[in-house]
Design a protein around this motif. Structure first.
Motif, mmCIF file in Angstrom:
data_model
loop_
_atom_site.group_PDB
_atom_site.id
_atom_site.type_symbol
_atom_site.label_atom_id
_atom_site.label_comp_id
_atom_site.label_asym_id
_atom_site.label_seq_id
_atom_site.Cartn_x
_atom_site.Cartn_y
_atom_site.Cartn_z
ATOM 1 N N MET A 71 0.556 -1.273 -0.397
ATOM 2 C CA MET A 71 0.126 -0.162 -0.284
ATOM 3 C C MET A 71 1.194 1.099 0.057
ATOM 4 O O MET A 71 1.466 1.239 0.690
ATOM 5 C CB MET A 71 -1.065 0.314 1.132
ATOM 6 N N PRO A 72 0.546 2.262 -1.039
ATOM 7 C CA PRO A 72 1.848 3.309 -1.057
ATOM 8 C C PRO A 72 1.346 4.306 0.293
ATOM 9 O O PRO A 72 0.070 4.769 0.971
ATOM 10 C CB PRO A 72 1.319 3.990 -2.196
ATOM 11 N N LEU A 73 2.314 4.998 0.063
ATOM 12 C CA LEU A 73 1.708 5.836 1.430
ATOM 13 C C LEU A 73 1.035 7.529 0.849
ATOM 14 O O LEU A 73 0.996 7.272 0.131
ATOM 15 C CB LEU A 73 3.360 6.705 1.462
ATOM 16 N N LYS A 74 0.289 7.977 1.789
ATOM 17 C CA LYS A 74 -0.417 9.146 1.337
ATOM 18 C C LYS A 74 -0.042 10.253 1.842
ATOM 19 O O LYS A 74 0.306 10.544 3.075
ATOM 20 C CB LYS A 74 -1.492 8.681 1.669
ATOM 21 N N LEU A 75 -0.388 11.523 0.872
ATOM 22 C CA LEU A 75 0.454 12.518 1.327
ATOM 23 C C LEU A 75 -0.195 13.799 1.615
ATOM 24 O O LEU A 75 -1.198 14.102 -0.412
ATOM 25 C CB LEU A 75 1.613 12.866 0.853
ATOM 26 N N TYR A 76 -0.941 14.609 2.399
ATOM 27 C CA TYR A 76 -2.146 15.369 1.705
ATOM 28 C C TYR A 76 -0.724 16.448 1.678
ATOM 29 O O TYR A 76 -0.119 16.917 2.257
ATOM 30 C CB TYR A 76 -2.467 16.163 3.347
ATOM 31 N N ASP A 77 -1.232 17.833 0.686
ATOM 32 C CA ASP A 77 0.107 18.250 -0.142
ATOM 33 C C ASP A 77 -0.750 19.453 -0.492
ATOM 34 O O ASP A 77 -1.663 19.243 -1.099
ATOM 35 C CB ASP A 77 0.737 17.705 -1.555
ATOM 36 N N LEU A 78 -0.258 20.642 0.096
ATOM 37 C CA LEU A 78 -1.591 22.055 -0.438
ATOM 38 C C LEU A 78 -1.215 22.078 -2.100
ATOM 39 O O LEU A 78 0.087 21.951 -2.769
ATOM 40 C CB LEU A 78 -0.001 22.841 0.346
ATOM 41 N N ALA A 79 -2.111 22.385 -2.492
ATOM 42 C CA ALA A 79 -2.547 22.827 -3.781
ATOM 43 C C ALA A 79 -2.958 24.569 -4.173
ATOM 44 O O ALA A 79 -3.826 24.523 -3.668
ATOM 45 C CB ALA A 79 -3.564 21.866 -4.909
ATOM 46 N N SER A 129 -6.113 14.541 11.836
ATOM 47 C CA SER A 129 -3.814 14.154 11.924
ATOM 48 C C SER A 129 -3.505 15.609 13.539
ATOM 49 O O SER A 129 -2.866 15.470 14.361
ATOM 50 C CB SER A 129 -3.768 15.130 11.149
ATOM 51 N N GLY A 130 -5.361 16.331 13.767
ATOM 52 C CA GLY A 130 -5.160 16.998 15.318
ATOM 53 C C GLY A 130 -4.510 17.790 15.342
ATOM 54 O O GLY A 130 -4.469 18.734 15.828
ATOM 55 N N GLN A 131 -4.125 18.776 13.710
ATOM 56 C CA GLN A 131 -4.207 20.169 13.716
ATOM 57 C C GLN A 131 -4.556 20.551 12.559
ATOM 58 O O GLN A 131 -4.743 19.373 11.418
ATOM 59 C CB GLN A 131 -2.127 20.298 14.022
ATOM 60 N N GLY A 181 0.032 3.535 6.450
ATOM 61 C CA GLY A 181 -0.493 3.227 7.352
ATOM 62 C C GLY A 181 -0.939 3.009 7.863
ATOM 63 O O GLY A 181 -1.605 3.577 7.746
ATOM 64 N N ASP A 182 -1.379 2.730 9.599
ATOM 65 C CA ASP A 182 -2.073 3.488 10.344
ATOM 66 C C ASP A 182 -1.460 4.311 10.990
ATOM 67 O O ASP A 182 -1.985 5.254 11.640
ATOM 68 C CB ASP A 182 -1.908 1.966 11.775
ATOM 69 N N THR A 183 -0.146 4.198 10.758
ATOM 70 C CA THR A 183 0.772 5.997 11.392
ATOM 71 C C THR A 183 -0.120 6.963 10.419
ATOM 72 O O THR A 183 0.519 7.074 9.544
ATOM 73 C CB THR A 183 2.202 5.569 11.311
ATOM 74 N N THR A 184 0.004 8.164 11.121
ATOM 75 C CA THR A 184 -0.375 9.263 10.461
ATOM 76 C C THR A 184 0.686 10.330 11.254
ATOM 77 O O THR A 184 0.818 10.074 12.500
ATOM 78 C CB THR A 184 -1.408 10.457 11.050
ATOM 79 N N VAL A 185 1.698 11.534 10.460
ATOM 80 C CA VAL A 185 2.523 11.993 11.088
ATOM 81 C C VAL A 185 2.443 13.318 10.195
ATOM 82 O O VAL A 185 2.215 13.391 9.007
ATOM 83 C CB VAL A 185 3.894 11.912 10.739
ATOM 84 N N THR A 186 2.400 14.632 10.946
ATOM 85 C CA THR A 186 2.341 16.246 11.081
ATOM 86 C C THR A 186 4.051 16.243 11.124
ATOM 87 O O THR A 186 5.112 16.033 11.049
ATOM 88 C CB THR A 186 1.372 16.813 11.738
ATOM 89 N N ASP A 187 3.876 18.017 10.570
ATOM 90 C CA ASP A 187 5.280 18.285 10.855
ATOM 91 C C ASP A 187 6.030 18.150 9.391
ATOM 92 O O ASP A 187 6.895 16.775 10.237
ATOM 93 C CB ASP A 187 5.736 18.698 12.022
ATOM 94 N N SER A 188 6.615 18.559 8.538
ATOM 95 C CA SER A 188 7.722 18.820 7.780
ATOM 96 C C SER A 188 8.825 17.783 8.332
ATOM 97 O O SER A 188 9.753 16.712 7.773
ATOM 98 C CB SER A 188 8.290 19.462 6.767
ATOM 99 N N ILE A 215 8.251 14.744 9.843
ATOM 100 C CA ILE A 215 7.662 13.769 9.119
ATOM 101 C C ILE A 215 9.521 13.075 8.305
ATOM 102 O O ILE A 215 9.564 11.494 8.048
ATOM 103 C CB ILE A 215 6.886 14.240 7.889
ATOM 104 N N VAL A 216 9.717 13.622 8.057
ATOM 105 C CA VAL A 216 11.358 13.621 7.001
ATOM 106 C C VAL A 216 11.791 12.823 8.371
ATOM 107 O O VAL A 216 12.370 11.524 7.766
ATOM 108 C CB VAL A 216 12.096 14.520 6.878
ATOM 109 N N ARG A 217 12.070 12.920 9.391
ATOM 110 C CA ARG A 217 13.084 12.534 10.501
ATOM 111 C C ARG A 217 11.805 10.264 10.891
ATOM 112 O O ARG A 217 12.752 9.963 11.564
ATOM 113 C CB ARG A 217 12.849 12.534 12.329
ATOM 114 N N TYR A 218 10.888 11.223 10.643
ATOM 115 C CA TYR A 218 9.792 9.469 10.407
ATOM 116 C C TYR A 218 10.334 8.539 9.765
ATOM 117 O O TYR A 218 11.061 6.897 9.875
ATOM 118 C CB TYR A 218 8.415 10.213 10.379
ATOM 119 N N LEU A 219 10.882 9.073 8.393
ATOM 120 C CA LEU A 219 11.209 8.145 7.032
ATOM 121 C C LEU A 219 12.352 7.638 7.330
ATOM 122 O O LEU A 219 12.971 6.731 7.160
ATOM 123 C CB LEU A 219 11.059 9.302 5.144
ATOM 124 N N GLU A 220 13.237 8.733 8.190
ATOM 125 C CA GLU A 220 14.986 8.370 8.380
ATOM 126 C C GLU A 220 14.891 6.938 9.379
ATOM 127 O O GLU A 220 15.583 6.384 8.787
ATOM 128 C CB GLU A 220 15.620 9.629 8.791
#
Lengths: 231, 231
Positions: free
Chosen positions: B1-9, B51-53, B62-69, B72-77
Motif C-alpha cells: 500500500m503506498p503512503l499518502k500525503l496531503y499536499d497543498l494545491a 491528524s489533530g492539527q 498504514g495506520d500511522t499519521t505523521v505531521t510537521d515536515s 515526517i522526514v525524521r520518521y522516514l529516516e
C-alpha cells in the motif's frame, strides 16, 4: 612529539584572537591531540614562509605542514580517524562547511564592527600599520568608518543568530547532543570577541549564551581560560 | 500500500507550491518510496482534522499519521533506515536542521516578497480570503505592502545565497557529491517560486542555478515536471 601550530597573537604572546586558529585549536582538543602553539603576528611572514603562504593557522605534524583552517581540520579528521569524529561523515562535513560560510557572511562582519576599536588596542605594536592598511583596503573605508555604534549592531547580531538559536531549542549543541566542529566554528567567532573586547554580545537568558557557556566549559575550560574578558 | 500525503494545491489540483510539502516529496523520492499525494487547500481543515492539527504536509503510512515536515522526514529516516539515508547520521541531521532554519530566516521572506502577486493569482478561489487574512495578520501589513519591487529583492536573494554558492564551489551538492535532505530543503524554496511565478530568480551562470538544475533532473525529472514555470 606534539603537533605545532602557528597561532595569531596580539600585544601579549598569550592573547590569541584569530577565529580560524580557534577552530583548529578546538578541533585538536576534540581529537585529544596535544599541540604546542607558537605566537605569531601578521607581519612575521618570514617565520611561516616555509609553508608557502603568509597566513595562520599553520599546522606542523612531524614532517607534514598543513595550511588553511578548513584543510587542517580535514587533515586531522582523516589522519586521526580513530579518534572522535569532527564531522560524523560526509553530510556532517558539508553541514559544517555551510555553517562556516554562514558565519563569514552573517556573523563575522557584525562582530568585527562591534569589537574593532578594542581589537586595535590589543594588536601588537608591530602589526598596527599592517592591520590598518590591509583591512582598510579590504573594506574600502577607514577603520573608524567601519566601526558601528554598538547597540544596533548587537541587536543585528542577536537576530543573525536566529538559525543557531532555533537548533538549540531542540538539542544541546549545533552538532547534536555532543559538540563537534560545527559548534567550534561558531564558538571561534565568540572567542575572537572575548579575547579583545569587554562588550557583552549575548544576553544571559539567550540559549546561545548558554550553549556558548557549555563550550567554554569543555576540555577543562580550555576556551574559557584564554586571556580575554569574561563576557 | 503506498503512503499518502496531503499536499497543498492551488487553483488546479496539480499546482503544488508548499515548500514543506516539497521537502517531504523529495525525501520520499530519495527513499524510493511511492506516495499518493492528495490535493488539499488551506481552508479544508476538516479533511485533515484526524491528524489533530490543521496544516500540511500530513503523511499517512498504514495506520500511522505523521505531521510537521521535519517530523515526517525524521520518521522516514528512522522507519526506512535500510534505504538511502537523508542525513548520514546525527551531525548531518543537525546540519540539515540548521539549513532549514537558515532558509526560513534568509531565503523564504525574500522569495515571498518576489512571488507574492503571482502566488495570489494561483491560489484556489476558496483560499483567497483565508490566505490574505492569515498572512496579513502574520506580517502586520497588507499583502500589497509586503510585495517588494523585484530587482532589488532578486539582488538581495542572490546575495543571501552566498553560503550555498561557496559550498557549491567545492562540491556538487550541499550534502556532498550526492544530494540529500539539506539540498531538498533549499530546492523546496525554488519549487515554491517555480510553481507560481515566471520571474527568473537565478542567473544561468550562477552555480546555484546549475545545482538547482541537477536537482530538477533528479528522480526522472520529478521536480522539473511539476506544473509551473520553466525558470
Amino acid at each position: 612529539m606534539p603537533l605545532k601550530l602557528y597561532d595569531l597573537a596580539g600585544a601579549e604572546d598569550d592573547r590569541r584572537f584569530s577565529p580560524p586558529c580557534w577552530q583548529v585549536k578546538m578541533a585538536l582538543k576534540h581529537k585529544g591531540l596535544a599541540v604546542e602553539t607558537i605566537p605569531w603576528r601578521f607581519t612575521e611572514k618570514d617565520a611561516i614562509a616555509f609553508s608557502g603562504q603568509g597566513r595562520v593557522p599553520v599546522l606542523m605534524d612531524g614532517d607534514t605542514t598543513v595550511t588553511d583552517s578548513w584543510e587542517i581540520v580535514r587533515y586531522l579528521e582523516t589522519t586521526y580517524a580513530d579518534r572522535p569524529s569532527l564531522f560524523g561523515g560526509t553530510m556532517g562535513e558539508s553541514g559544517a562547511l555551510f555553517i562556516k560560510f554562514w558565519c563569514l557572511q552573517a556573523i563575522n562582519p557584525l562582530i568585527f564592527q562591534i569589537i574593532l576599536p578594542d581589537l586595535l588596542q590589543h594588536l601588537h605594536e608591530k602589526d598596527q600599520a599592517y592591520f590598518r592598511e590591509s583591512r582598510e583596503r579590504m573594506l574600502g573605508m577607514t577603520l573608524e568608518d567601519a566601526a558601528a555604534p554598538h547597540d544596533a549592531t548587537i541587536t543585528a547580531l542577536r537576530t543573525a543568530l536566529t538559525p543557531l538559536r532555533q537548533v538549540l531549542a531542540r538539542q544541546l549543541y549545533l552538532s547534536g547532543e555532543q559538540p563537534s566542529f560545527a559548534d567550534y566554528v561558531v564558538l571561534a567567532q565568540f572567542q575572537w570577541a572575548r579575547s579583545v573586547c569587554p562588550i557583552q554580545l549575548l544576553a544571559q537568558d539567550d540559549p546561545v549564551y548558554q550553549w556558548r557557556d557549555r563550550l567554554l566549559d569543555a576540555f577543562d575550560s580550555y576556551a574559557r581560560g584564554a586571556l580575554g574578558y569574561p563576557v
